[in-house]
Design a protein around this motif. Structure first.
Motif, PDB file in Angstrom:
ATOM      1  N   ASP A  42       0.623  -1.108   0.178  1.00 15.38           N
ATOM      2  CA  ASP A  42      -0.519  -0.280  -0.083  1.00 15.38           C
ATOM      3  C   ASP A  42       1.038   1.409   0.491  1.00 15.38           C
ATOM      4  OD1 ASP A  42       0.502  -1.112   2.691  1.00 15.38           O
ATOM      5  OD2 ASP A  42      -0.458   1.282   2.757  1.00 15.38           O
ATOM      6  N   LYS A  43       1.993   0.923   0.131  1.00 19.03           N
ATOM      7  CA  LYS A  43       3.125   2.558  -0.440  1.00 19.03           C
ATOM      8  C   LYS A  43       4.250   1.771  -0.624  1.00 19.03           C
ATOM      9  CE  LYS A  43       5.911   4.847   3.401  1.00 19.03           C
ATOM     10  NZ  LYS A  43       6.288   5.147   4.820  1.00 19.03           N
ATOM     11  N   ILE A  44       3.543   3.656  -1.953  1.00 19.98           N
ATOM     12  CA  ILE A  44       4.795   2.949  -3.221  1.00 19.98           C
ATOM     13  C   ILE A  44       6.121   3.510  -2.462  1.00 19.98           C
ATOM     14  CG2 ILE A  44       5.360   3.553  -5.190  1.00 19.98           C
ATOM     15  CD1 ILE A  44       2.015   4.158  -5.426  1.00 19.98           C
ATOM     16  N   ASP A  45       7.157   2.921  -3.154  1.00 19.15           N
ATOM     17  CA  ASP A  45       8.053   3.228  -3.041  1.00 19.15           C
ATOM     18  C   ASP A  45       9.100   2.762  -4.231  1.00 19.15           C
ATOM     19  OD1 ASP A  45       8.415   0.446  -2.215  1.00 19.15           O
ATOM     20  OD2 ASP A  45       8.883   0.986  -0.518  1.00 19.15           O
ATOM     21  N   GLY A  46      10.372   3.477  -4.125  1.00 21.59           N
ATOM     22  CA  GLY A  46      11.462   3.004  -5.262  1.00 21.59           C
ATOM     23  C   GLY A  46      11.426   1.514  -5.376  1.00 21.59           C
ATOM     24  N   ASP A  47      11.298   0.691  -4.235  1.00 23.37           N
ATOM     25  CA  ASP A  47      12.054  -0.415  -4.412  1.00 23.37           C
ATOM     26  C   ASP A  47       9.980  -1.192  -4.992  1.00 23.37           C
ATOM     27  OD1 ASP A  47      12.012  -3.178  -3.671  1.00 23.37           O
ATOM     28  OD2 ASP A  47      11.744  -3.038  -1.607  1.00 23.37           O
ATOM     29  N   SER A  48       8.780  -1.115  -4.271  1.00 20.32           N
ATOM     30  CA  SER A  48       7.998  -1.807  -5.243  1.00 20.32           C
ATOM     31  C   SER A  48       6.977  -1.341  -6.623  1.00 20.32           C
ATOM     32  CB  SER A  48       6.956  -1.551  -4.317  1.00 20.32           C
ATOM     33  OG  SER A  48       6.427  -0.262  -3.720  1.00 20.32           O
ATOM     34  N   LEU A  49       7.645   0.055  -7.019  1.00 17.58           N
ATOM     35  CA  LEU A  49       7.173   0.317  -8.337  1.00 17.58           C
ATOM     36  C   LEU A  49       8.749  -0.002  -9.519  1.00 17.58           C
ATOM     37  CD1 LEU A  49       5.812   2.626 -10.378  1.00 17.58           C
ATOM     38  CD2 LEU A  49       7.832   4.764  -9.223  1.00 17.58           C
ATOM     39  N   ALA A  54       9.206  -3.564 -13.613  1.00 24.56           N
ATOM     40  CA  ALA A  54       9.699  -4.421 -14.231  1.00 24.56           C
ATOM     41  C   ALA A  54       9.499  -6.116 -14.511  1.00 24.56           C
ATOM     42  CB  ALA A  54      11.299  -4.302 -13.434  1.00 24.56           C
ATOM     43  N   MET A  55       8.584  -6.145 -13.738  1.00 22.76           N
ATOM     44  CA  MET A  55       7.386  -7.567 -14.577  1.00 22.76           C
ATOM     45  C   MET A  55       6.872  -6.986 -15.379  1.00 22.76           C
ATOM     46  SD  MET A  55       7.678 -10.622 -12.514  1.00 22.76           S
ATOM     47  CE  MET A  55       7.738 -11.431 -14.438  1.00 22.76           C
ATOM     48  N   GLN A  56       6.016  -6.217 -15.529  1.00 18.79           N
ATOM     49  CA  GLN A  56       5.215  -5.448 -16.352  1.00 18.79           C
ATOM     50  C   GLN A  56       5.699  -5.713 -17.382  1.00 18.79           C
ATOM     51  OE1 GLN A  56       3.727  -1.740 -16.607  1.00 18.79           O
ATOM     52  NE2 GLN A  56       1.771  -2.471 -16.712  1.00 18.79           N
ATOM     53  N   ARG A  57       7.109  -5.039 -17.285  1.00 16.84           N
ATOM     54  CA  ARG A  57       7.828  -4.875 -18.609  1.00 16.84           C
ATOM     55  C   ARG A  57       7.922  -6.140 -19.734  1.00 16.84           C
ATOM     56  NH1 ARG A  57       8.901  -0.677 -22.697  1.00 16.84           N
ATOM     57  NH2 ARG A  57      10.853  -1.659 -23.814  1.00 16.84           N
ATOM     58  N   TRP A  58       8.506  -6.793 -18.741  1.00 21.86           N
ATOM     59  CA  TRP A  58       9.478  -8.046 -19.280  1.00 21.86           C
ATOM     60  C   TRP A  58       8.586  -9.616 -19.223  1.00 21.86           C
ATOM     61  CZ3 TRP A  58       8.627 -13.417 -17.878  1.00 21.86           C
ATOM     62  CH2 TRP A  58       9.568 -14.683 -18.427  1.00 21.86           C
ATOM     63  N   LEU A 105       4.158  -8.197  -5.640  1.00 19.37           N
ATOM     64  CA  LEU A 105       5.673  -8.000  -5.493  1.00 19.37           C
ATOM     65  C   LEU A 105       5.711  -7.133  -4.120  1.00 19.37           C
ATOM     66  CD1 LEU A 105       6.323  -7.034  -9.306  1.00 19.37           C
ATOM     67  CD2 LEU A 105       7.095  -9.362  -7.906  1.00 19.37           C
ATOM     68  N   ASP A 106       6.745  -7.600  -3.406  1.00 22.64           N
ATOM     69  CA  ASP A 106       6.995  -6.379  -2.206  1.00 22.64           C
ATOM     70  C   ASP A 106       6.486  -6.381  -1.332  1.00 22.64           C
ATOM     71  OD1 ASP A 106       9.235  -5.190  -1.310  1.00 22.64           O
ATOM     72  OD2 ASP A 106       9.039  -3.366  -1.931  1.00 22.64           O
ATOM     73  N   LEU A 188      14.766  -1.736 -11.846  1.00 25.39           N
ATOM     74  CA  LEU A 188      15.058  -3.038 -11.465  1.00 25.39           C
ATOM     75  C   LEU A 188      16.891  -2.445 -11.674  1.00 25.39           C
ATOM     76  CD1 LEU A 188      15.360  -6.489 -12.937  1.00 25.39           C
ATOM     77  CD2 LEU A 188      14.541  -6.312 -11.525  1.00 25.39           C
ATOM     78  N   LEU A 189      17.248  -1.236 -11.726  1.00 23.41           N
ATOM     79  CA  LEU A 189      18.118  -0.609 -10.611  1.00 23.41           C
ATOM     80  C   LEU A 189      17.961   0.225  -9.598  1.00 23.41           C
ATOM     81  CD1 LEU A 189      21.326  -0.768 -10.179  1.00 23.41           C
ATOM     82  CD2 LEU A 189      20.995   1.391 -12.471  1.00 23.41           C
ATOM     83  N   MET A 190      16.923   0.809 -10.126  1.00 23.53           N
ATOM     84  CA  MET A 190      15.769   2.231  -9.508  1.00 23.53           C
ATOM     85  C   MET A 190      15.701   2.008  -8.074  1.00 23.53           C
ATOM     86  SD  MET A 190      12.423   4.370 -10.748  1.00 23.53           S
ATOM     87  CE  MET A 190      11.783   2.568  -9.978  1.00 23.53           C
ATOM     88  N   TRP A 191      15.186  -0.263  -7.973  1.00 22.56           N
ATOM     89  CA  TRP A 191      14.932  -0.285  -6.775  1.00 22.56           C
ATOM     90  C   TRP A 191      16.493  -1.137  -6.040  1.00 22.56           C
ATOM     91  CZ3 TRP A 191      11.355  -5.435  -8.451  1.00 22.56           C
ATOM     92  CH2 TRP A 191      11.355  -5.774  -6.695  1.00 22.56           C
ATOM     93  N   ILE A 192      17.191  -1.320  -6.524  1.00 17.84           N
ATOM     94  CA  ILE A 192      18.390  -1.964  -5.713  1.00 17.84           C
ATOM     95  C   ILE A 192      18.938  -0.424  -5.126  1.00 17.84           C
ATOM     96  CG2 ILE A 192      20.646  -2.432  -5.602  1.00 17.84           C
ATOM     97  CD1 ILE A 192      19.370  -3.979  -8.030  1.00 17.84           C
TER      98      ILE A 192
END
Length: 355
Positions: A42-49, A54-58, A105-106, A188-192
């Motif tokens: 429920d709380k959007i951050d760089g990790d979850s977004l 990434a999953m959607q694009r793949w 995810l996450d 993915l790099l943004m997430w990391i």
């Protein structure tokens, strides 16, 4: 081989269940699904977004005719507008009846999905679900649970999954770069970068740095992320940081040293900032954690009907601390939410009871 039985067997044993066997179970379900929803906490951050994009694009790269949507319960933080995310909002939303696969995810537990689950309980319960996560507090609530709590970010785990799926014969893919393209790598790099606080957290290890290097080799633009996410503050945000830092209070009990601060929606409004922008103030708990003698720190966001708490530490187990007030997360980074407004003068007493 029945990958579902493998996953269930390991899950029931309560063990860490990230393995190539259940990585491949993902590719069993995606091709046979007609409509896929990707959701996160429920709380959007760089990790979850980053994970969702990434999953959607793949999936769209590999299965261009597949119906795949990403949903969240609130507007993504303005700092990520440069990505132009293709996501929709779940407030009062009903899951499409033809949806036959949910990828979560996450998210460590159902509570993190809030109203989405409440509004769609019957549909969610009967739809096949895959959970990919890295939280030690994960309660393994879906049909397939791919969890690695030793991973510093779900992005690291997701990269390893996608890499296996891209090169394995079952996936019928020729090259890693064809499907895991520069945009997937960027997300993915943004997430990391965001979840490891630019590699500062203890869980960030040699593998994390190797994966970041691999993503950059796949043309993820590191500087684009740094310039737009970390070097992109308004003057009002810096004034807000000063306000919060000026309120720091120290607590010392049972040989534990702790520091806390707080802010309110009115503080943000007075500076012309959006209280609903979840990125505003996100880095402040990490800034508090720079205090040299702090065993742990906490940042309290006080609203009219709820209070959210962000805990950080260098060594102290704040996951256990957050668990005492129905929160959770990781050993050195955790959070909790109280369904009431906490007055600033109450914070010290609450923390002393937790220590």
């Amino acid at each position: 081989m029945d990958f579902k039985k493998i996953v269930d067997k390991v899950s029931n044993a309560g063990k860490n269940i990230a393995s190539k066997a259940n990585y491949l179970s993902v590719i069993d379900w995606i091709p046979s699904s007609k409509s896929i929803w990707i959701i996160w906490h429920d709380k959007i951050d760089g990790d979850s977004l980053g994970s969702v994009l990434a999953m959607q694009r793949w999936i769209k790269n590999k299965f261009p005719n597949k119906k795949v949507k990403a949903y969240t319960n609130r507007k993504y933080p303005s700092v990520f507008e440069f990505l132009n995310p293709e996501i929709e909002y779940w407030e009062g939303l009903k899951i499409d009846e033809d949806t036959d696969l949910l990828i979560v995810l996450d998210s460590a537990n159902l509570d993190r999905l809030w109203d989405l689950y409440k509004n769609n309980k019957e549909k969610i319960d009967k739809t096949y679900k895959i959970n990919i996560d890295h939280h030690i507090s994960n309660d393994k609530f879906w049909d397939i649970n791919i969890i690695d709590w030793k991973s510093p970010a779900t992005a690291q785990l997701l990269f390893e999954i996608l890499k296996v799926l891209d090169i394995h014969p079952m996936a019928q893919m020729n090259t890693l770069k064809k499907w895991l393209d520069e945009k997937v790598a960027l997300y993915l790099l943004m997430w990391i970068l965001t979840d490891t606080q630019s590699f500062m957290i203890p869980l960030a290890n040699a593998k994390t740095l190797e994966i970041a290097a691999d993503l950059i080799k796949l043309w993820a633009d590191k500087q684009l992320l740094i310039n737009n996410i970390f070097l992109n503050k308004k003057v009002e945000e810096l004034k807000f940081q000063w306000l919060v830092l000026d309120r720091i209070v120290k607590i010392e009990k049972n040989w534990v040293k702790s520091y806390f601060s707080y802010y309110t929606d009115d503080d943000l409004k007075d500076l012309g900032l959006d209280p609903e922008d979840s990125w505003v103030g996100r880095s402040l708990s990490s800034i508090l954690n720079q205090i040299f003698d702090a065993d742990f720190v906490s940042l309290w966001k006080i609203k009219d009907n709820e209070t959210t708490i962000s805990f950080r530490s260098k060594e102290y187990n704040v996951n256990e601390l957050a668990g005492k007030i129905w929160g959770g997360g990781h050993r050195n980074a955790a959070g909790a939410k109280l369904d009431k407004k906490i007055e600033p003068e109450e914070i010290k007493e609450i923390l002393e009871e937790l220590i």
